[in-house]
Design an enzyme around this catalytic site. Sequence first.
Site, PDB file in Angstrom:
ATOM      1  N   GLU A 138       0.846  -1.194   0.000  1.00 15.87           N
ATOM      2  CA  GLU A 138       0.000   0.000   0.000  1.00 15.87           C
ATOM      3  C   GLU A 138       0.881   1.243   0.000  1.00 15.87           C
ATOM      4  OE1 GLU A 138      -3.287   0.655   0.018  1.00 15.87           O
ATOM      5  OE2 GLU A 138      -4.235  -1.273   0.510  1.00 15.87           O
ATOM      6  N   HIS A 176      -3.972  -3.166  -8.157  1.00 16.03           N
ATOM      7  CA  HIS A 176      -5.259  -3.599  -7.619  1.00 16.03           C
ATOM      8  C   HIS A 176      -6.342  -3.446  -8.702  1.00 16.03           C
ATOM      9  CE1 HIS A 176      -8.162  -3.545  -3.933  1.00 16.03           C
ATOM     10  NE2 HIS A 176      -8.169  -4.679  -4.568  1.00 16.03           N
ATOM     11  N   ASP A 186      -7.098   1.734  -8.147  1.00 12.07           N
ATOM     12  CA  ASP A 186      -5.819   2.110  -7.536  1.00 12.07           C
ATOM     13  C   ASP A 186      -4.713   1.149  -7.961  1.00 12.07           C
ATOM     14  OD1 ASP A 186      -7.203   0.159  -5.694  1.00 12.07           O
ATOM     15  OD2 ASP A 186      -5.357   0.366  -4.538  1.00 12.07           O
TER      16      ASP A 186
HETATM   17 ZN   LIG Z   1      -6.308  -1.297  -3.344  1.00 15.50          ZN
END
Ligand SMILES: [Zn+2]
Length: 267
Positions: A138, A176, A186
């Site tokens: 992330e 993703h 994203d």
């Molecule tokens: Zn994501």
Amino acid sequence: MKKYLLYFFVITIISSCGTHPFRSSEKSYKSQLRGFQKKLSSKKTTPLENGINPEWISTVNFNLRKPNFIIIHHTAQDSLQQTIRTFTLPKTQVSAHYVISDDGKVVQMLNDYLRAWHGGNASWGKNTDINSTSIGIELDNNGTEPFSDNQINSLLALLSRLKKEYNIPTQNIIAHSDIAPTRKSDPSVLFPWKLLADSGFGVWSDNEIKEAPQDFNIEQGLRIIGYDTRNLSSAIKAFKLHYIQTEVNDILDPKTINTIYCIYKKQ
Ligand SMILES: [Zn+2]
């Protein structure tokens, strides 16, 4: 003596105020690991539907299953702290192995061999359980701001280590949005996929893109790359978010078709 007693009380009060902020998540992590250890050690077999009960005889040749994909996300949150909080609260049911902050700091939240909950309902090719086979990274980014150089440098260093350690194919470093085209977008259009590919992570189109043959089946091409094409419009859009970031839409113009063909040829 009284003085010492006072010191003792003051120290006790200070130490009880300074509780580790993630004490409860650390405790939960440990207790879950104990549960898995028990499961891994079990030699209990269950009868098959034909009544045969498998016999247990231990082999000596084995090791751990390893990740084979890396999925890149942006957090869509405003700070590293906010993301860490999200990933340490049981009710959110989401997590990732690594979080990289805007200034390049890297936080690891889960052992690479364990299954994080970052992909959700997703697929890539015939792989329908991406969480089981991937590492989730992330990037702390709200979705509209550019990714900082420090953050990308840390990402490249992390990718370099993971790709080597687990021998991850470069084509398996994806977004993703690639694995969940109808639900996710994203990392954002500002993510530098070309820079990544130039550094050896992921694929990118050639400088001079060849024309796709007349009979090139676009839907099949996207499917062979890995996209779930049941919603073709979303798959085209996800492809363009990754490979043609100047035109993120579902229009199949010659440039889009030729780029799909080019990426398809690299699989
Ligand atoms: Zn994501």
